[in-house]
Scaffold this motif. Sequence first.
Motif, PDB file in Angstrom:
ATOM      1  N   GLY A 116     -67.053 -13.037 102.669  1.00 57.99           N
ATOM      2  CA  GLY A 116     -67.518 -12.378 101.412  1.00 57.99           C
ATOM      3  C   GLY A 116     -67.730 -11.320 101.070  1.00 57.99           C
ATOM      4  O   GLY A 116     -67.079 -10.529 100.080  1.00 57.99           O
ATOM      5  N   HIS A 117     -67.450 -10.551 101.662  1.00 57.13           N
ATOM      6  CA  HIS A 117     -67.756  -8.629 101.279  1.00 57.13           C
ATOM      7  C   HIS A 117     -65.805  -8.176 102.218  1.00 57.13           C
ATOM      8  O   HIS A 117     -65.843  -7.009 102.027  1.00 57.13           O
ATOM      9  CB  HIS A 117     -68.872  -8.121 102.363  1.00 57.13           C
ATOM     10  CG  HIS A 117     -69.818  -8.697 101.726  1.00 57.13           C
ATOM     11  ND1 HIS A 117     -70.048  -8.458 100.024  1.00 57.13           N
ATOM     12  CD2 HIS A 117     -70.456  -9.468 102.281  1.00 57.13           C
ATOM     13  CE1 HIS A 117     -71.382  -8.912 100.133  1.00 57.13           C
ATOM     14  NE2 HIS A 117     -71.486 -10.213 101.297  1.00 57.13           N
ATOM     15  N   ASN A 118     -65.166  -9.239 102.009  1.00 57.59           N
ATOM     16  CA  ASN A 118     -63.737  -8.462 102.469  1.00 57.59           C
ATOM     17  C   ASN A 118     -63.587  -8.121 101.122  1.00 57.59           C
ATOM     18  O   ASN A 118     -64.146  -9.052  99.733  1.00 57.59           O
ATOM     19  CB  ASN A 118     -62.396  -9.871 102.472  1.00 57.59           C
ATOM     20  CG  ASN A 118     -63.062 -10.115 103.939  1.00 57.59           C
ATOM     21  OD1 ASN A 118     -63.366  -9.566 104.680  1.00 57.59           O
ATOM     22  ND2 ASN A 118     -62.641 -11.342 104.110  1.00 57.59           N
TER      23      ASN A 118
ATOM     24  N   ARG B 176     -68.202  -6.527  89.878  1.00 56.15           N
ATOM     25  CA  ARG B 176     -69.173  -5.597  91.260  1.00 56.15           C
ATOM     26  C   ARG B 176     -69.919  -6.631  92.379  1.00 56.15           C
ATOM     27  O   ARG B 176     -70.459  -7.825  91.540  1.00 56.15           O
ATOM     28  CB  ARG B 176     -70.180  -5.132  90.064  1.00 56.15           C
ATOM     29  CG  ARG B 176     -70.938  -4.205  91.452  1.00 56.15           C
ATOM     30  CD  ARG B 176     -71.703  -2.914  90.814  1.00 56.15           C
ATOM     31  NE  ARG B 176     -71.657  -2.298  91.756  1.00 56.15           N
ATOM     32  CZ  ARG B 176     -73.188  -1.164  91.865  1.00 56.15           C
ATOM     33  NH1 ARG B 176     -73.866  -1.176  90.908  1.00 56.15           N
ATOM     34  NH2 ARG B 176     -73.977  -0.158  92.957  1.00 56.15           N
ATOM     35  N   CYS B 177     -70.587  -6.331  92.866  1.00 57.98           N
ATOM     36  CA  CYS B 177     -70.525  -7.893  94.265  1.00 57.98           C
ATOM     37  C   CYS B 177     -72.558  -7.194  94.219  1.00 57.98           C
ATOM     38  O   CYS B 177     -72.673  -6.181  94.476  1.00 57.98           O
ATOM     39  CB  CYS B 177     -70.215  -7.677  95.248  1.00 57.98           C
ATOM     40  SG  CYS B 177     -70.301  -8.581  96.490  1.00 57.98           S
ATOM     41  N   GLU B 178     -72.923  -8.497  94.141  1.00 56.74           N
ATOM     42  CA  GLU B 178     -74.718  -7.337  95.378  1.00 56.74           C
ATOM     43  C   GLU B 178     -74.388  -6.802  96.116  1.00 56.74           C
ATOM     44  O   GLU B 178     -75.557  -6.020  95.911  1.00 56.74           O
ATOM     45  CB  GLU B 178     -74.689  -9.160  95.802  1.00 56.74           C
ATOM     46  CG  GLU B 178     -75.437  -9.853  94.871  1.00 56.74           C
ATOM     47  CD  GLU B 178     -76.850  -9.896  94.121  1.00 56.74           C
ATOM     48  OE1 GLU B 178     -77.356  -9.662  95.280  1.00 56.74           O
ATOM     49  OE2 GLU B 178     -77.014 -10.025  92.887  1.00 56.74           O
ATOM     50  N   CYS B 179     -73.504  -6.934  96.964  1.00 57.02           N
ATOM     51  CA  CYS B 179     -73.427  -5.432  97.884  1.00 57.02           C
ATOM     52  C   CYS B 179     -73.473  -4.115  97.489  1.00 57.02           C
ATOM     53  O   CYS B 179     -73.524  -3.505  98.764  1.00 57.02           O
ATOM     54  CB  CYS B 179     -72.424  -6.287  98.829  1.00 57.02           C
ATOM     55  SG  CYS B 179     -70.764  -5.209  98.453  1.00 57.02           S
ATOM     56  N   GLY B 180     -72.416  -3.985  96.391  1.00 60.00           N
ATOM     57  CA  GLY B 180     -72.578  -2.637  95.512  1.00 60.00           C
ATOM     58  C   GLY B 180     -70.779  -1.949  95.689  1.00 60.00           C
ATOM     59  O   GLY B 180     -70.794  -1.329  94.992  1.00 60.00           O
TER      60      GLY B 180
HETATM   61 ZN   LIG Z   1     -69.581  -7.455  98.621  1.00 64.34          ZN
END
Ligand SMILES: [Zn+2]
Length: 363
Positions: free
Chosen positions: A202-204, A213-217
């Motif tokens: 998911g964070h690729n 923007r993703c939840e991861c920042g």
């Molecule tokens: Zn992410």
Amino acid sequence: MEQREQIVSLGKGTSTSEGGKKPELFRLNSEYRYAIAIDIGAEYLVGAITNFSCELIGEPIYKNATEATYEETVQMIYEIVEMLLRTSEAATESICGITLGCDGIVDMDKGIISCSAHKKTWAKNLKIRKDVAEKLKKLDLNCEVYVDNGCRYIGFADLLCTDTRQYQCIATIYTTKEFLGGSIIQKGHLLKSANGFMGEFGHNIIDPKSKVRCECGNYGCLEALVSEKNLIQILNEKRVQYPDSIFNTSDLEADMEHIFAAAMEKDVLAGKILSESAEYFAISIHNMMMMFDPEMVIIQGEYARAGEDFLHEICKRVTQLNVFGLDRIPHISLSKVRNTEDLLKGYAYFSILNYIAEKEPYR
Ligand SMILES: [Zn+2]
């Protein structure tokens, strides 16, 4: 082997047409061991017990956990295990493993939730395996407690389907409306992870210039690009160009389910949106190929319902991205696993395979 009752004899079979000795037939002894599976979700905990053939014994047990603190969650895990043992009447010594699946970044080796995705109030680096094992001492269990991101265990649910058996290295991508994770399973075992990031597809970062923007920042992560929120965003941006789309000619709510359904009905706008998603999945699968070269990639969860056109689009795009014109891509499929019960079977299968590998390696 039979002495340990892991398998039971079915007697003599029939000889082949060429004749010869009649074969001795065996089957797995379903009652040999039992496995407990618990999913720690954002809203509720759900637990189930399976036999050694991964069949559920009784109904899953649900507990509301919307507001639960970490300590309350550990207590609820204990209560679920206690209730499963009591209602199934499985002997404590026959439990071969307890699998706890949660969200976020998990250090599976240390049994630590490094960072929960849903439980924003929980502290970092929670030693959940140790805390649960401590609580379970009262029940006199003598089995492993496994902890990982649930997406990894869900990967094992598809391993129970016969059409995956021919593949040694399988990548799974589990999707919800908001989150995306997965696993790399090699010969029935999860690929080891140094920091808990293995399978966090998911964070690729698919598009570093993206404004999504993703939840991861970070920006342009696969999870954010294929989320329901972004599908609706794309729909609203493009809808003016497609006056004939069902989203303009009716009051159909713009959500993931309706976009999938409209695309299957050949709605051009819905098709364009899904085609964009297919592109993102294809880039991620291409990158996965360059890192792990899986023989099979299975898309699970919400996107497993996106339809055959979506799957064909992904396969086409992965083929186009192929390096040096080599026409070699993994077998890509949409999971047939649908309900919570089947996902929990994946959790149980993980611990059963580990039990067999660690305790009874002669198999
Ligand atoms: Zn992410």
